[in-house]
Structures are given as structure tokens and as C-alpha cells.
Scaffold this motif. Structure first.
Motif, PDB file in Angstrom:
ATOM      1  N   PHE A  15       0.836  -1.203   0.000  1.00 25.36           N
ATOM      2  CA  PHE A  15       0.000   0.000   0.000  1.00 25.36           C
ATOM      3  C   PHE A  15       0.871   1.255   0.000  1.00 25.36           C
ATOM      4  CE2 PHE A  15      -3.520  -2.394   2.515  1.00 25.36           C
ATOM      5  CZ  PHE A  15      -3.897  -3.052   1.353  1.00 25.36           C
ATOM      6  N   GLU A  16       1.892   1.257   0.848  1.00 28.77           N
ATOM      7  CA  GLU A  16       2.769   2.427   0.946  1.00 28.77           C
ATOM      8  C   GLU A  16       3.530   2.657  -0.352  1.00 28.77           C
ATOM      9  OE1 GLU A  16       4.799   3.501   4.637  1.00 28.77           O
ATOM     10  OE2 GLU A  16       4.177   1.552   5.433  1.00 28.77           O
ATOM     11  N   ARG A  17       3.987   1.577  -0.974  1.00 34.21           N
ATOM     12  CA  ARG A  17       4.696   1.729  -2.252  1.00 34.21           C
ATOM     13  C   ARG A  17       3.781   2.307  -3.322  1.00 34.21           C
ATOM     14  NH1 ARG A  17       6.760  -3.446  -0.942  1.00 34.21           N
ATOM     15  NH2 ARG A  17       5.407  -4.435  -2.505  1.00 34.21           N
ATOM     16  N   MET A  18       2.488   2.025  -3.219  1.00 34.85           N
ATOM     17  CA  MET A  18       1.517   2.538  -4.181  1.00 34.85           C
ATOM     18  C   MET A  18       1.061   3.959  -3.837  1.00 34.85           C
ATOM     19  SD  MET A  18       1.126   0.236  -6.528  1.00 34.85           S
ATOM     20  CE  MET A  18       2.898  -0.040  -6.318  1.00 34.85           C
ATOM     21  N   GLY A  19       1.570   4.504  -2.726  1.00 34.19           N
ATOM     22  CA  GLY A  19       1.250   5.881  -2.369  1.00 34.19           C
ATOM     23  C   GLY A  19       0.090   6.055  -1.414  1.00 34.19           C
ATOM     24  N   ALA A  20      -0.403   4.976  -0.824  1.00 35.80           N
ATOM     25  CA  ALA A  20      -1.533   5.076   0.102  1.00 35.80           C
ATOM     26  C   ALA A  20      -1.094   5.680   1.434  1.00 35.80           C
ATOM     27  CB  ALA A  20      -2.147   3.699   0.334  1.00 35.80           C
ATOM     28  N   GLU A  21      -1.960   6.487   2.021  1.00 41.41           N
ATOM     29  CA  GLU A  21      -1.701   7.073   3.333  1.00 41.41           C
ATOM     30  C   GLU A  21      -2.374   6.285   4.448  1.00 41.41           C
ATOM     31  OE1 GLU A  21      -2.253  11.308   3.715  1.00 41.41           O
ATOM     32  OE2 GLU A  21      -2.118  11.557   1.546  1.00 41.41           O
ATOM     33  N   TYR A  22      -3.459   5.584   4.110  1.00 43.46           N
ATOM     34  CA  TYR A  22      -4.210   4.833   5.111  1.00 43.46           C
ATOM     35  C   TYR A  22      -4.525   3.439   4.588  1.00 43.46           C
ATOM     36  CZ  TYR A  22      -5.101   9.258   7.531  1.00 43.46           C
ATOM     37  OH  TYR A  22      -4.961  10.448   8.190  1.00 43.46           O
ATOM     38  N   ALA A  23      -4.723   2.523   5.520  1.00 45.87           N
ATOM     39  CA  ALA A  23      -5.215   1.184   5.210  1.00 45.87           C
ATOM     40  C   ALA A  23      -6.426   0.929   6.097  1.00 45.87           C
ATOM     41  CB  ALA A  23      -4.146   0.132   5.481  1.00 45.87           C
ATOM     42  N   GLU A 251     -23.829  -5.483  12.158  1.00 43.92           N
ATOM     43  CA  GLU A 251     -22.675  -5.731  13.016  1.00 43.92           C
ATOM     44  C   GLU A 251     -21.352  -5.501  12.298  1.00 43.92           C
ATOM     45  OE1 GLU A 251     -22.893  -6.504  16.292  1.00 43.92           O
ATOM     46  OE2 GLU A 251     -25.031  -6.143  16.047  1.00 43.92           O
ATOM     47  N   ASP A 252     -21.372  -4.757  11.195  1.00 45.46           N
ATOM     48  CA  ASP A 252     -20.127  -4.471  10.485  1.00 45.46           C
ATOM     49  C   ASP A 252     -19.227  -3.554  11.316  1.00 45.46           C
ATOM     50  OD1 ASP A 252     -20.590  -6.017   8.327  1.00 45.46           O
ATOM     51  OD2 ASP A 252     -20.778  -4.406   6.863  1.00 45.46           O
ATOM     52  N   LEU A 253     -17.941  -3.727  11.160  1.00 41.31           N
ATOM     53  CA  LEU A 253     -16.973  -2.870  11.842  1.00 41.31           C
ATOM     54  C   LEU A 253     -15.805  -2.610  10.903  1.00 41.31           C
ATOM     55  CD1 LEU A 253     -15.849  -1.413  14.336  1.00 41.31           C
ATOM     56  CD2 LEU A 253     -14.886  -3.603  15.078  1.00 41.31           C
ATOM     57  N   TRP A 254     -15.539  -1.338  10.658  1.00 41.44           N
ATOM     58  CA  TRP A 254     -14.388  -0.946   9.856  1.00 41.44           C
ATOM     59  C   TRP A 254     -13.288  -0.454  10.784  1.00 41.44           C
ATOM     60  CZ3 TRP A 254     -16.477   2.381   5.176  1.00 41.44           C
ATOM     61  CH2 TRP A 254     -17.350   1.588   4.421  1.00 41.44           C
ATOM     62  N   CYS A 255     -12.068  -0.903  10.531  1.00 42.08           N
ATOM     63  CA  CYS A 255     -10.906  -0.447  11.288  1.00 42.08           C
ATOM     64  C   CYS A 255      -9.924   0.214  10.325  1.00 42.08           C
ATOM     65  CB  CYS A 255     -10.229  -1.615  12.004  1.00 42.08           C
ATOM     66  SG  CYS A 255     -11.287  -2.445  13.217  1.00 42.08           S
ATOM     67  N   MET A 256      -9.205   1.224  10.817  1.00 48.47           N
ATOM     68  CA  MET A 256      -8.310   1.984   9.949  1.00 48.47           C
ATOM     69  C   MET A 256      -6.990   2.268  10.649  1.00 48.47           C
ATOM     70  SD  MET A 256      -8.951   5.651   8.033  1.00 48.47           S
ATOM     71  CE  MET A 256      -9.977   4.994   6.736  1.00 48.47           C
ATOM     72  N   LYS A 257      -5.965   2.460   9.828  1.00 49.27           N
ATOM     73  CA  LYS A 257      -4.631   2.755  10.350  1.00 49.27           C
ATOM     74  C   LYS A 257      -3.933   3.722   9.407  1.00 49.27           C
ATOM     75  CE  LYS A 257      -0.171   0.407  11.093  1.00 49.27           C
ATOM     76  NZ  LYS A 257       0.489  -0.925  11.072  1.00 49.27           N
ATOM     77  N   ARG A 258      -3.255   4.693   9.978  1.00 48.42           N
ATOM     78  CA  ARG A 258      -2.458   5.594   9.155  1.00 48.42           C
ATOM     79  C   ARG A 258      -1.106   4.948   8.895  1.00 48.42           C
ATOM     80  NH1 ARG A 258      -1.870  12.115   9.261  1.00 48.42           N
ATOM     81  NH2 ARG A 258      -0.510  12.230   7.447  1.00 48.42           N
ATOM     82  N   LEU A 259      -0.732   4.882   7.631  1.00 49.41           N
ATOM     83  CA  LEU A 259       0.534   4.274   7.257  1.00 49.41           C
ATOM     84  C   LEU A 259       1.666   5.290   7.378  1.00 49.41           C
ATOM     85  CD1 LEU A 259      -0.694   2.352   4.081  1.00 49.41           C
ATOM     86  CD2 LEU A 259      -0.435   1.450   6.394  1.00 49.41           C
ATOM     87  N   GLY A 260       2.869   4.830   7.269  1.00 55.76           N
ATOM     88  CA  GLY A 260       4.023   5.720   7.375  1.00 55.76           C
ATOM     89  C   GLY A 260       4.703   5.576   8.714  1.00 55.76           C
ATOM     90  N   ARG A 261       5.889   6.101   8.803  1.00 60.43           N
ATOM     91  CA  ARG A 261       6.681   5.991  10.022  1.00 60.43           C
ATOM     92  C   ARG A 261       6.270   7.027  11.052  1.00 60.43           C
ATOM     93  NH1 ARG A 261      12.676   5.494   7.185  1.00 60.43           N
ATOM     94  NH2 ARG A 261      12.232   3.574   5.999  1.00 60.43           N
ATOM     95  N   VAL A 262       6.559   6.732  12.280  1.00 57.50           N
ATOM     96  CA  VAL A 262       6.287   7.667  13.362  1.00 57.50           C
ATOM     97  C   VAL A 262       7.070   8.959  13.118  1.00 57.50           C
ATOM     98  CG1 VAL A 262       6.441   8.073  15.839  1.00 57.50           C
ATOM     99  CG2 VAL A 262       5.896   5.780  14.979  1.00 57.50           C
ATOM    100  N   GLY A 263       6.422  10.091  13.270  1.00 58.39           N
ATOM    101  CA  GLY A 263       7.082  11.370  13.037  1.00 58.39           C
ATOM    102  C   GLY A 263       6.754  11.974  11.693  1.00 58.39           C
ATOM    103  N   GLU A 264       6.188  11.156  10.774  1.00 60.15           N
ATOM    104  CA  GLU A 264       5.821  11.659   9.461  1.00 60.15           C
ATOM    105  C   GLU A 264       4.425  12.257   9.448  1.00 60.15           C
ATOM    106  OE1 GLU A 264       6.279   8.517   6.693  1.00 60.15           O
ATOM    107  OE2 GLU A 264       8.467   8.530   6.753  1.00 60.15           O
ATOM    108  N   SER A 265       3.679  12.098  10.542  1.00 60.25           N
ATOM    109  CA  SER A 265       2.309  12.590  10.606  1.00 60.25           C
ATOM    110  C   SER A 265       2.281  14.109  10.689  1.00 60.25           C
ATOM    111  CB  SER A 265       1.600  11.988  11.823  1.00 60.25           C
ATOM    112  OG  SER A 265       0.340  12.585  11.999  1.00 60.25           O
TER     113      SER A 265
END
Length: 286
Positions: A15-23, A251-265
């Protein structure tokens, strides 16, 4: 490191190689193993809790609220309305034109609450006029033919249940005026339609959404066995969308995460933001 964890790590790296910021991922609230993997071991946050509402298609027609006038829009007008009124909605695709122009997209429809008859007996005058002077209450949605990609089948039902379902269909075909809530033949491979891009505005927007969904169910007769839509937990249109509880999933649940290294936010994390009133579910991901 287990196999599941390695798979998630590799997907995130891609995902990160493709330029995504979130998964993000979707699961059921009761799937404890999946939740532990993503929220505990992979750092995902519980993000949204949408509901999948499903209505079967019958031989008889559903009644469309008489107050509503329904229009079918051309691709350009549909794209203009989505860009003009829905670009701020979560998960709204940047390539909305490609979605609307996909061969699996059946069309885009607009329902207007027309108490004074101005819209019912008039003609659609284009997106620009609509945006310049919109009606008091309206709703917009598009249809996607999932049967062009995959089919579903319900297995494990007893012969008695199959026979009972077949009896409801036979009665519905023979006496449509009775409006029998018949059970489609889910026991063989069947197609489904998915409603996407649902949204609206005004005090009676939920009634307009009901008119759209009833229209879609009627359109699906002979072409699909069920029509489904996924809506946000706080969506005000949700309360008037016709559906069967036994077929739907709340009962659906979506979870999300910001990609990238700590400090890049940049200090803001969408994954931890409060929910909006609605979401845009990209039909290509269904």
C-alpha cells in the motif's frame, strides 16, 4: 510472526509503495480473532460501524411514496451532482467519473419530494439548475450490478425451507395484488444489486431515499434477487430504507490505520476522527 500477521505487513508495505496514506479493513464485530490481529497486533483503530441493509426482490412491485418524483440522470449530470454535493463525504472516490461510467454501473437516480407538483410534471433541467435552486428535500443514489462480477448462493437449507420459500414465490406470482413477502430463490447462484453514493438533503430526504430504494427493487425484478445498501450508523436516511432484518447485517466494523513511520504525521489522523453522517462505499470494493 504468524502467517496472518506477515500477510498484513506485506499488504501494508505494498500500500505504501503505491502511495496510500491509510489502510482499512472490514469485519464483523463478533470476529474476535480478526479484531485482535488488526487492533492489538497491527495498530488499527476501530473506525466506523456501518450497516448493510438488504431487501429481497419480489414478483409484485413495491409502492413508491406518491410524494416523490424520480428522475434518471445522465453520467455528466450525475458526476456534477456528486462533485458538487458529496465531495466532502468519507471515502468519496477522486475518480467518481470512472465509477459512474463503469459498465457495471446501472445508472444514477434522483428522487425529489414534490408536494406542489412542480417536479412531477416537469422535465429534468440539468445539474446546474438543480444546484442553483435545489428542492426542499431530495435524495441521490446509484446502482451497481454485482452479478457482473460474482454470484451468491445460500447453502445448507433443508428441503422443507426450500419448499416453503418456493411456495411463497408461486403465490406471489399468481396473486401479486396480495403483495406476499416472498423469498427469492437464494438456494441457487443469484445476482445482487448494490446501491452506492446514497445521500440527500432536507427534512424529508429519508422519504426520497425510500422512493429510490423502492424504485431500485422494482427495477431488479427478473434481473436480481436482492438489492443492498451500506449506510453509516448515523445516517438520517437509514430509518426509511426498506429492508429485511434476517438478510441485513448491522454488526459491520471498519478499522483503519495511518501508514508511514512515526514522526511523518502532520498531527491529524483520519483513523481517529469522529464519524460523519454518511459514507461513500465504492462499489468496486464490494
Amino acid at each position: 510472526m504468524g502467517l496472518a500477521l506477515r500477510m498484513v505487513r506485506r499488504m501494508e508495505a505494498w500500500f505504501e509503495r503505491m502511495g496510500a496514506e491509510y489502510a482499512y479493513m472490514a469485519t464483523d464485530k463478533s470476529n474476535e480473532a480478526s479484531l485482535r490481529l488488526f487492533t492489538v497486533r497491527c495498530g488499527y483503530s476501530k473506525f466506523r460501524t456501518p450497516s448493510l441493509l438488504v431487501h429481497p426482490v419480489h414478483a409484485h412491485r413495491r409502492r413508491v411514496p406518491r410524494r416523490a418524483a424520480v428522475f434518471r440522470l445522465g453520467a455528466r449530470d450525475a458526476e456534477r451532482l456528486y462533485d458538487g454535493r458529496f465531495a466532502h463525504v468519507e471515502f468519496f472516490p477522486a475518480d467518481i467519473g470512472a465509477v459512474l461510467g463503469n459498465q457495471l454501473s446501472i445508472g444514477t437516480f434522483l428522487a425529489v419530494i414534490d408536494d406542489d407538483g412542480r417536479w412531477r410534471h416537469g422535465e429534468w433541467r440539468g445539474a446546474e439548475r438543480f444546484l442553483a435552486s435545489p428542492p426542499a428535500s431530495w435524495a441521490l443514489a446509484s446502482l451497481w450490478d454485482c452479478g457482473g462480477v460474482f454470484r451468491l448462493e445460500l447453502r445448507g437449507a433443508s428441503r422443507l425451507r426450500r419448499a416453503a420459500a418456493a411456495a411463497t414465490r408461486a403465490l406471489d406470482r399468481a396473486a401479486r395484488w396480495m403483495r406476499v413477502p416472498s423469498v427469492p430463490d437464494f438456494f441457487r447462484p443469484f445476482s445482487g444489486w448494490f446501491v452506492y453514493g446514497l445521500g440527500g438533503d432536507g427534512p424529508d430526504a429519508a422519504v426520497a431515499a425510500e422512493a429510490l430504494f423502492a424504485t431500485f427493487v422494482n427495477m431488479a425484478r427478473g434481473r436480481a434477487a436482492a438489492v443492498a445498501v451500506e449506510v453509516a450508523a448515523c445516517d438520517p436516511l437509514r430509518r426509511r430504507i426498506p429492508h429485511w432484518r434476517r438478510l441485513s447485517c448491522t454488526e459491520d466494523l471498519w478499522c483503519m490505520k495511518r501508514l508511514g513511520r512515526v514522526g511523518e504525521s502532520d498531527g491529524w489522523d483520519w483513523a481517529r476522527s469522529p464519524p460523519g453522517l454518511s459514507i461513500f462505499v465504492d462499489p468496486r470494493e464490494v
